[in-house]
Design a protein around this motif. Structure first.
Motif, PDB file in Angstrom:
ATOM      1  N   HIS A  93       3.621  37.379  55.484  1.00 61.19           N
ATOM      2  CA  HIS A  93       2.900  38.350  56.413  1.00 61.19           C
ATOM      3  C   HIS A  93       1.519  37.905  56.703  1.00 61.19           C
ATOM      4  CE1 HIS A  93       1.252  42.309  57.732  1.00 61.19           C
ATOM      5  NE2 HIS A  93       2.614  42.690  58.091  1.00 61.19           N
ATOM      6  N   GLU A 101      -1.185  38.846  53.955  1.00 67.16           N
ATOM      7  CA  GLU A 101      -1.028  38.059  52.652  1.00 67.16           C
ATOM      8  C   GLU A 101      -1.917  36.822  52.575  1.00 67.16           C
ATOM      9  OE1 GLU A 101       3.172  37.106  51.755  1.00 67.16           O
ATOM     10  OE2 GLU A 101       3.776  39.239  51.688  1.00 67.16           O
ATOM     11  N   ASN A 103       7.388  38.898  57.975  1.00 66.72           N
ATOM     12  CA  ASN A 103       8.370  40.253  57.277  1.00 66.72           C
ATOM     13  C   ASN A 103       7.318  41.462  57.944  1.00 66.72           C
ATOM     14  OD1 ASN A 103      10.122  38.795  55.641  1.00 66.72           O
ATOM     15  ND2 ASN A 103       8.398  38.664  54.422  1.00 66.72           N
ATOM     16  N   ARG A 134       6.267  43.948  56.336  1.00 65.75           N
ATOM     17  CA  ARG A 134       5.055  44.753  55.459  1.00 65.75           C
ATOM     18  C   ARG A 134       4.784  43.384  54.564  1.00 65.75           C
ATOM     19  NH1 ARG A 134       6.520  47.642  50.256  1.00 65.75           N
ATOM     20  NH2 ARG A 134       5.034  46.276  49.734  1.00 65.75           N
ATOM     21  N   TYR A 159       3.610  41.577  50.965  1.00 62.32           N
ATOM     22  CA  TYR A 159       3.508  41.864  49.464  1.00 62.32           C
ATOM     23  C   TYR A 159       2.477  41.175  48.817  1.00 62.32           C
ATOM     24  CZ  TYR A 159       8.383  43.910  50.322  1.00 62.32           C
ATOM     25  OH  TYR A 159       9.205  44.727  50.628  1.00 62.32           O
ATOM     26  N   GLY A 165       0.050  40.025  45.738  1.00 63.17           N
ATOM     27  CA  GLY A 165       0.037  39.638  44.322  1.00 63.17           C
ATOM     28  C   GLY A 165      -0.014  38.031  44.245  1.00 63.17           C
ATOM     29  N   VAL A 203       8.826  39.656  43.013  1.00 62.30           N
ATOM     30  CA  VAL A 203       8.580  41.066  43.317  1.00 62.30           C
ATOM     31  C   VAL A 203       9.938  41.773  43.426  1.00 62.30           C
ATOM     32  CG1 VAL A 203       7.771  42.755  44.665  1.00 62.30           C
ATOM     33  CG2 VAL A 203       6.419  40.799  44.176  1.00 62.30           C
ATOM     34  N   VAL A 237      12.502  43.856  45.085  1.00 64.49           N
ATOM     35  CA  VAL A 237      12.162  44.407  46.273  1.00 64.49           C
ATOM     36  C   VAL A 237      13.499  45.727  46.470  1.00 64.49           C
ATOM     37  CG1 VAL A 237      12.341  44.514  48.800  1.00 64.49           C
ATOM     38  CG2 VAL A 237      11.084  42.777  47.400  1.00 64.49           C
ATOM     39  N   TYR A 281      11.482  39.085  45.912  1.00 62.35           N
ATOM     40  CA  TYR A 281      10.491  38.093  46.973  1.00 62.35           C
ATOM     41  C   TYR A 281       9.483  37.337  46.245  1.00 62.35           C
ATOM     42  CZ  TYR A 281       6.638  37.384  50.296  1.00 62.35           C
ATOM     43  OH  TYR A 281       5.998  36.899  51.449  1.00 62.35           O
ATOM     44  N   THR A 282       8.916  36.152  47.060  1.00 64.12           N
ATOM     45  CA  THR A 282       8.036  35.339  46.473  1.00 64.12           C
ATOM     46  C   THR A 282       7.416  34.917  47.705  1.00 64.12           C
ATOM     47  OG1 THR A 282       6.969  33.759  44.789  1.00 64.12           O
ATOM     48  CG2 THR A 282       9.315  33.414  45.909  1.00 64.12           C
ATOM     49  N   HIS A 283       6.070  34.444  47.558  1.00 63.80           N
ATOM     50  CA  HIS A 283       5.482  33.795  48.403  1.00 63.80           C
ATOM     51  C   HIS A 283       5.036  32.431  47.867  1.00 63.80           C
ATOM     52  CE1 HIS A 283       1.692  35.000  46.840  1.00 63.80           C
ATOM     53  NE2 HIS A 283       1.888  36.419  47.234  1.00 63.80           N
TER      54      HIS A 283
END
Lengths: 244, 311
Positions: free
Chosen positions: B136, B139, B163, B165, B167, B169, B174, B176, B209-211
């Protein structure tokens, strides 16, 4: 290509590579350890010596000083003379020269900046030093370090790599007056450089000097012949067959 | 605001706030940094269309103590000058932050030259790199600030896909959607999350989820996973399979690694078309996940993604 005369010359080189005239001859002999060095090793010795003995503002004590001059050896295979000069100037202990390339040695057939004090870049794959030198020159300029000069040594055959020409064109356009390239020209480029290597630089706004690569005074004059806000190139011509 | 806009805004601020920061460009996005270049002409460096030089310059800047951000289209940043990343950065122990746009197929209509599904796998051949794949635009600023403030090398892979929204961090997994004990664990990377959530609606699948696929949160994986793991990555399928396999080496497990296929499709269209063709849309993901979870082999009709085909 291997005429009898050429082979005879090389045998003579192997027997007495520096005929004792060069101040670093004993150190180079320690690196050589009886091996037969190619002409490329000897062809760079004079320019390396003039740089470290008379021009570069760098000592073992200032090897990490932000204000030091930088010397980047792009043709990393010309390493034997480089190590010998670094030992002569106290950057590396002479004892390191004796097992060059060995399993415990810090001195590879190409230099690694993280292993050898005084070595500014790791090189070996051709065509990387000039780009790194441009970035170094830009980084110094951006931090207001206007005194240090950046020298980078490439070979005439190394200029075949297109990455050099990206750097040459941009450095000229950017007016990198703190950058000096040295082309060690032993006529080894497979397709040659018609008109001479210097033309590839001057057409992009560099100043240039082409000199005898064995003449120390001529090298000194050319390597200190920068003027103003343009990058400078010194083409050091050495004999292809003798390579010295 | 898209991810590239977030990147431009944050980088412009960083250049003003932090005199160590430098930006190296090869024409791509240069027009967006015109104001920054006027304010910081020595630290905003557009070398022209010269990607080898772009990375060589970054290496040189880093050697003088600056913190370079290097930016271009993903295939030109990572693939075209890969040896410069390997040698002008890593081999010199010089560190930089690489920020790409284009992702796998943001500009699908431009064709193969502008697609870069293998970029993360290629960066993953190197050692010690952090890889962020934000899902997103919101982020992006935090990730960029954190990576630029750190000392290591990092690759930020920006996309026009996103996405619904953010996330925030640091990139640890995470949770979800929790499907309870014994459920399969699906890890969605970056902008694949929304499709993964839609695809697994009503299925016994926990979704995380992870980025930050590198370093992958293996501790979180071991905590959340039982014995079935599904990876959904927006780049080359299987890029993180080795990491998951190593993290769960002491545990009998099954792994389904979904992502972009290797085959050159030779089709244009949109990013959404390519998501569908690679089985990364909700329907395609649901087919793959359902097949993976169905125990009887006879019932497991291979999905297009499994076969590397497109529909």
């Amino acid at each position: 290509m291997n005429s009898l005369a050429t082979i005879t010359t090389r045998v003579a080189e192997a027997a007495a590579p520096l005929d004792g005239r060069h101040p670093i001859a004993p150190l180079l002999e320690r690196v050589r350890a009886g091996r037969d060095f190619g002409p490329n090793v000897y062809s760079t010795l004079d320019v390396l010596w003039v740089l470290y003995d008379r021009i570069l503002r760098i000592t073992p004590a200032t090897a990490d000083d932000p204000d030091r001059d930088r010397f980047l050896l792009s043709k990393g295979h010309a390493v034997a003379g480089y190590y010998a000069v670094l030992a002569a100037k106290g950057f590396v202990p002479p004892g390191w020269l004796d097992d060059q390339g060995g399993p415990e040695s810090r001195l590879g057939d190409h230099p690694d900046r993280t292993l050898v004090p005084g070595v500014e870049i790791g090189s070996g794959s051709l065509g990387h030093g000039l780009g790194l030198a441009v970035g170094t020159a830009l980084g110094l300029r951006a931090q207001g370090l206007l005194d240090p000069r950046v020298y980078v040594l490439v070979g005439d055959a190394e200029l075949d790599e297109g990455s050099n020409h990206e750097a040459i064109a941009y450095a000229g356009a950017a007016g990198l007056g703190n950058l000096t390239a040295i082309v060690l020209d032993n006529a080894s480029a497979t397709h040659g450089w018609s008109g001479g290597p210097a033309t590839r630089f001057t057409v992009n706004g560099w100043t240039a000097a082409t000199v005898d690569g064995r003449d120390h005074d001529a090298l000194y004059a050319a390597l200190t012949g920068q003027h103003g806000h343009r990058p400078h190139v010194v083409v050091a011509v050495v004999d292809h067959e003798e390579g010295r | 605001m898209e991810m590239r806009d977030s990147f431009v805004d944050t980088t412009t601020t960083l250049l003003a706030q932090e005199p160590r920061t430098a930006l190296v460009l090869a024409d791509i996005s240069a027009a967006l940094f015109t104001a920054a270049a006027e304010r910081h002409p020595d630290r905003v460096l557009n070398v022209g269309i010269r990607e080898q030089l772009m990375l060589g310059v970054a290496g040189g800047l880093a050697l003088t103590g600056l913190r370079p951000i290097v930016h271009s289209y993903a295939p030109f940043l990572v693939e075209r000058a890969y040896e410069q990343i390997k040698l002008d950065l890593d081999h010199q122990a010089a560190r930089a932050v690489l920020v790409s746009i284009g992702a796998s197929f943001d500009r699908a209509s431009a064709g193969r030259t502008h697609l870069s599904p293998a970029d993360v796998a290629l960066v993953d051949t190197l050692s010690g790199w952090t890889v962020h794949v934000p899902g997103h635009p919101d982020e992006v600023p935090g990730l960029l600030r954190t990576t630029v403030a750190a000392d290591g090398s990092a690759y930020l892979r920006l996309s026009t896909l996103s996405n619904g929204r953010p996330y925030p961090g640091d990139g640890d997994l995470v949770l979800v959607r929790d499907a309870g004990a014994g459920a399969a664990l699906l890890v969605a990377v970056g902008p694949t999350l929304d499709a993964a959530l839609a695809a697994t609606e009503g299925l016994p699948v926990t979704v995380a989820y992870t980025h930050r696929p590198r370093p992958f949160d293996t501790a979180g994986l071991r905590t959340l996973a039982d014995n079935e793991v599904i990876l959904v990555e927006p780049y080359l399928a299987g890029t993180s399979a080795r990491v998951v396999a190593a993290a769960l080496a002491d545990r009998p497990h099954r792994l389904l690694a979904l992502g972009v296929g290797r085959e050159e499709l030779r089709r244009y269209g949109s990013a959404e078309d390519h998501l569908r063709w690679h089985g990364l849309d909700p329907a395609g993901l649901r087919r793959s996940v359902t097949g993976f979870l169905t125990p009887a082999a006879a019932d497991r009709t291979p999905t297009p993604a499994m076969l590397g085909q497109y529909v």
